[in-house]
Design an enzyme around this catalytic site. Structure first.
Site, PDB file in Angstrom:
ATOM      1  N   HIS A  97      20.217  27.136  17.341  1.00 29.98           N
ATOM      2  CA  HIS A  97      19.749  26.230  18.402  1.00 29.98           C
ATOM      3  C   HIS A  97      18.779  25.196  17.833  1.00 29.98           C
ATOM      4  O   HIS A  97      17.953  25.537  16.981  1.00 29.98           O
ATOM      5  CB  HIS A  97      19.020  27.013  19.502  1.00 29.98           C
ATOM      6  CG  HIS A  97      19.906  27.942  20.272  1.00 29.98           C
ATOM      7  ND1 HIS A  97      20.256  29.191  19.788  1.00 29.98           N
ATOM      8  CD2 HIS A  97      20.531  27.800  21.467  1.00 29.98           C
ATOM      9  CE1 HIS A  97      21.054  29.777  20.672  1.00 29.98           C
ATOM     10  NE2 HIS A  97      21.241  28.963  21.696  1.00 29.98           N
ATOM     11  N   ASP A 120      22.974  24.450  19.290  1.00 24.03           N
ATOM     12  CA  ASP A 120      23.134  24.249  20.733  1.00 24.03           C
ATOM     13  C   ASP A 120      21.842  23.756  21.382  1.00 24.03           C
ATOM     14  O   ASP A 120      20.740  23.941  20.855  1.00 24.03           O
ATOM     15  CB  ASP A 120      23.503  25.577  21.412  1.00 24.03           C
ATOM     16  CG  ASP A 120      24.945  25.983  21.151  1.00 24.03           C
ATOM     17  OD1 ASP A 120      25.590  25.397  20.259  1.00 24.03           O
ATOM     18  OD2 ASP A 120      25.412  26.907  21.848  1.00 24.03           O
TER      19      ASP A 120
HETATM   20 ZN   LIG Z   1      22.815  27.008  25.199  1.00 24.83          ZN
END
Ligand SMILES: [Zn+2]
Length: 274
Positions: free
Chosen positions: A206, A61
């Site tokens: 991430h 992400d």
């Molecule tokens: Zn996020």
């Protein structure tokens, strides 16, 4: 993703229990005593799939990021692994070359929003308008269709999820988490990620931190090597006999497991915060 006929709905604790669920076990812990039509289940996001296949969904992400994303892509290529990148349109706009590379190398491009603002702060109408515009923009940048959306902080209302679904986008949450939004040792992050992974699971990682402005004075911003963490995770998955793939590949021909949204209120310090 729209059109899969049935969904399983379970309690969050059945997804996040310790020990983690093994493949196929969700049929026995279903919350609603029957599989529901997808049109009904669409008010709830997808956390994982119900399968005994040795496969899991790997997701990143908040990118793309000019330093971290290429390193992650290099490692994925070396392991012949695939992932889904839930990008922020503001990042995609700044790095169109990375968007094309992600798609070219066989990964899935999905949407995480424009910036990292929670859609709980928006009306359903405004959230849907933003998501529609960003999905089109990201598709234009990558040249690949966008069919998945993950709300920042995993936070959405059932009404928003249904409206997003009417755009043709599936709302995807996660069942495992490396907790990589604060700094830590690469080995510790990878171990957390692997411990929270199971057959059919969706792992949240991430390639950047999308809301650095919320790092508290007593917290340390991430400075670890995200490529190294990916290397450790892929090596660990292989040792467990698990293959990493994109979320759409994971969902194909499998029953999605749905539950209530991660958190109804945006969290800024602890808890779920992709
Ligand atoms: Zn996020």
């Amino acid at each position: 993703m729209v059109g899969r006929p049935r969904s399983l709905i379970v309690r969050r604790r059945d997804i996040e229990s310790d020990p983690r669920p093994q493949g196929g076990s969700f049929s026995s812990v279903r919350w609603v005593p029957f599989t529901v039509p997808d049109a009904v289940g669409g008010a709830l996001g997808v956390f994982c799939v119900d399968t005994t296949d040795p496969v899991m969904g790997l997701t990143y992400d908040d990118g793309p990021h000019p330093d971290h994303t290429p390193r992650i892509l290099d490692v994925l290529a070396a392991h012949d692994a695939r992932a889904t990148f839930f990008v922020l349109a503001r990042q995609a706009r700044s790095h169109p070359d990375l968007m094309r590379r992600i798609a070219r190398e066989g990964h899935e491009v999905a949407l995480h929003g424009d910036d990292h603002r929670s859609i709980l702060t928006m009306s359903t109408h405004d959230a849907v308008a933003m998501i529609r515009a960003c999905a089109r923009e990201v598709e234009g940048l990558s040249g690949a269709p966008v069919t998945l959306y993950r709300p920042p902080y995993g936070a959405h209302t059932p009404r928003q999820a249904l409206a997003i679904r009417r755009l043709g986008l599936e709302v995807v949450l996660w069942s495992g988490d490396g907790l990589d939004w604060l700094d830590d040792e690469e080995d510790a992050i990878a171990e957390r990620a692997l411990t929270s992974t199971f057959r059919g699971g969706i792992l949240l990682m991430h390639d950047d931190r999308g809301d650095p402005e919320t790092i508290a004075a007593d917290e340390v911003a991430p400075a670890f090597d995200r490529g190294r963490v990916t290397e450790l995770i892929l090596t660990g998955l292989a040792a467990r006999g698990l293959t990493a793939t994109s979320v759409s590949a994971l969902l194909a021909n499998r029953v999605p497991v749905r539950s209530l949204a991660k958190d109804r209120a945006m969290q800024t310090r602890t808890g779920a915060r992709p």
